[in-house]
Design a protein around this motif. Structure first.
Motif, mmCIF file in Angstrom:
data_model
loop_
_atom_site.group_PDB
_atom_site.id
_atom_site.type_symbol
_atom_site.label_atom_id
_atom_site.label_comp_id
_atom_site.label_asym_id
_atom_site.label_seq_id
_atom_site.Cartn_x
_atom_site.Cartn_y
_atom_site.Cartn_z
ATOM 1 N N LYS A 176 -12.951 6.317 -8.107
ATOM 2 C CA LYS A 176 -12.215 6.341 -6.841
ATOM 3 C C LYS A 176 -13.040 7.002 -5.743
ATOM 4 N N TYR B 114 -4.267 0.185 -0.994
ATOM 5 C CA TYR B 114 -3.680 -0.886 -1.795
ATOM 6 C C TYR B 114 -4.514 -2.168 -1.701
ATOM 7 N N SER C 9 -7.018 -1.157 -4.613
ATOM 8 C CA SER C 9 -6.330 -0.960 -5.883
ATOM 9 C C SER C 9 -4.868 -1.322 -5.708
ATOM 10 N N ALA C 10 -4.423 -2.297 -6.433
ATOM 11 C CA ALA C 10 -3.040 -2.754 -6.296
ATOM 12 C C ALA C 10 -2.050 -1.670 -6.719
ATOM 13 N N GLU C 11 -2.485 -0.761 -7.574
ATOM 14 C CA GLU C 11 -1.608 0.319 -8.004
ATOM 15 C C GLU C 11 -1.950 1.611 -7.265
ATOM 16 N N LEU C 12 -0.967 2.461 -7.139
ATOM 17 C CA LEU C 12 -1.162 3.752 -6.486
ATOM 18 C C LEU C 12 -2.131 4.586 -7.312
ATOM 19 N N ASN C 13 -3.243 5.007 -6.704
ATOM 20 C CA ASN C 13 -4.237 5.747 -7.478
ATOM 21 C C ASN C 13 -4.759 7.013 -6.793
ATOM 22 N N LYS D 107 2.268 10.807 -4.966
ATOM 23 C CA LYS D 107 3.074 9.668 -4.529
ATOM 24 C C LYS D 107 3.466 9.750 -3.055
ATOM 25 N N SER E 52 4.140 6.575 -0.741
ATOM 26 C CA SER E 52 3.861 5.467 -1.657
ATOM 27 C C SER E 52 4.331 4.116 -1.131
ATOM 28 N N THR E 53 5.306 4.107 -0.225
ATOM 29 C CA THR E 53 5.831 2.846 0.292
ATOM 30 C C THR E 53 5.108 2.357 1.547
#
Length: 312
Positions: A215, A235, A238-242, A263, A266-267
């Protein structure tokens, strides 16, 4: 007589550079496992690019955010600094040409004025070779050779310098790069550093966790005895939260918590982690702030969140 090969001497030098020399007084530490709270979301900066870092003037209650200047090349070192109120509304801006990447910088009160500490003299990678201190003056453009700058090179052998300010304990935290050894952290008394005295660092150690799981490194700051580090990707990458945060004891150079997934925000759309900073409210609550960029290309937005739970 004992003789040493060049390789052995280089290894000894690398070892010596990694040894912690630290006298940072004890302090509370932020609990990174606790929730984060909004300061503001989706606020425009003066320019349209991704925010990079941010800093608070804790005396005059001011907030500044850095970003690459519109139209500037990625390695040009051309920055825009936007001053915002704490609701995220723009109240001023400056342009800095040939300074650096903007990943981290500091703000220091001097009476009713705010002086910024930034990197300056961008190298071929777009990161500053040394540090500069100058008065924030809205509407002004400074170049790397402007007479208003005071320049410093805290670590003579370093090829890159960035910085942050601990506004509660009045310390300058410098992240510097040594060829062959990577990133290091040094901590100085802010008043001494302002006079150009970098002879007695409170701590000087190699940064742990230079990269976590591939990362991108996205920011750092310090409060008291502890250094805080931020990594992660948008995003789009990385499609996921990292996004992750970690804390380091600057007296030992060891990680004491994390890396932990955060998080916060996160939205958000896009959601790239961008910067850390410390602020103490007028009521006395100390906060660890985390920054994120959001929005579409050509209309990126600034977002700030904070953690406020500490442990002894």
């Amino acid at each position: 007589m004992v003789s040493f090969s060049f390789t052995a001497l280089a290894a000894l030098a690398a070892f010596a550079a990694s040894v912690v020399s630290a006298t940072v007084p004890s302090s509370a530490r932020f609990d990174l496992s606790k929730p984060s709270y909004d300061l503001y979301r989706n606020k425009p900066l003066h320019d349209d690019t991704v925010q990079q870092g941010f800093a608070f003037d804790n005396v005059n209650r001011r907030l500044f955010v850095s970003q690459r200047k519109n139209g500037a090349g990625e390695t040009s070192g051309d920055l825009c600094i936007t001053q915002l109120d704490f609701s995220g509304n723009e109240v001023g801006h400056m342009y800095l040409e040939g300074f650096g990447h903007g990943v981290s910088f500091g703000a220091q009160a001097d009476g009713s004025a705010t002086y910024l500490w930034t990197e300056v003299d961008a190298n071929d990678n777009g990161y500053g070779k040394q540090l500069a201190r100058f008065k924030f003056t809205s509407g002004k453009t400074l170049t790397k050779s402007s007479s208003e700058l005071r320049k410093f090179k805290p670590v003579a052998a370093a090829t890159e310098h960035t910085c942050a300010v601990d506004p509660v304990h009045n310390r300058l935290v410098v992240r510097y790069h040594l060829e062959g050894s990577g990133k290091h952290i040094a901590v100085y008394d802010l008043a001494a550093a302002t006079k150009g005295d970098f002879s007695s660092p409170l701590a000087d150690f190699k940064q742990p966790l230079p990269k976590t799981k591939g990362k991108n490194f996205q920011g750092y700051t310090a409060y008291g005895r502890y250094l805080y580090l931020l990594w992660g990707d948008s995003y789009d990458v990385s499609a996921e939260l990292n996004s992750e945060v970690a804390s380091v004891d600057m007296n030992t150079g060891e990680v004491v918590q994390g890396p932990l997934i955060t998080k916060a925000g996160s939205t958000l759309s896009f959601r790239e982690p961008e910067g850390l900073a410390i602020y103490k409210t007028a009521a006395g609550q100390v906060r660890l702030f985390l920054g994120f960029a959001s929005g579409k290309a050509g209309d990126r937005r600034s977002n700030l969140f904070y953690k406020n739970v500490t442990v002894s």
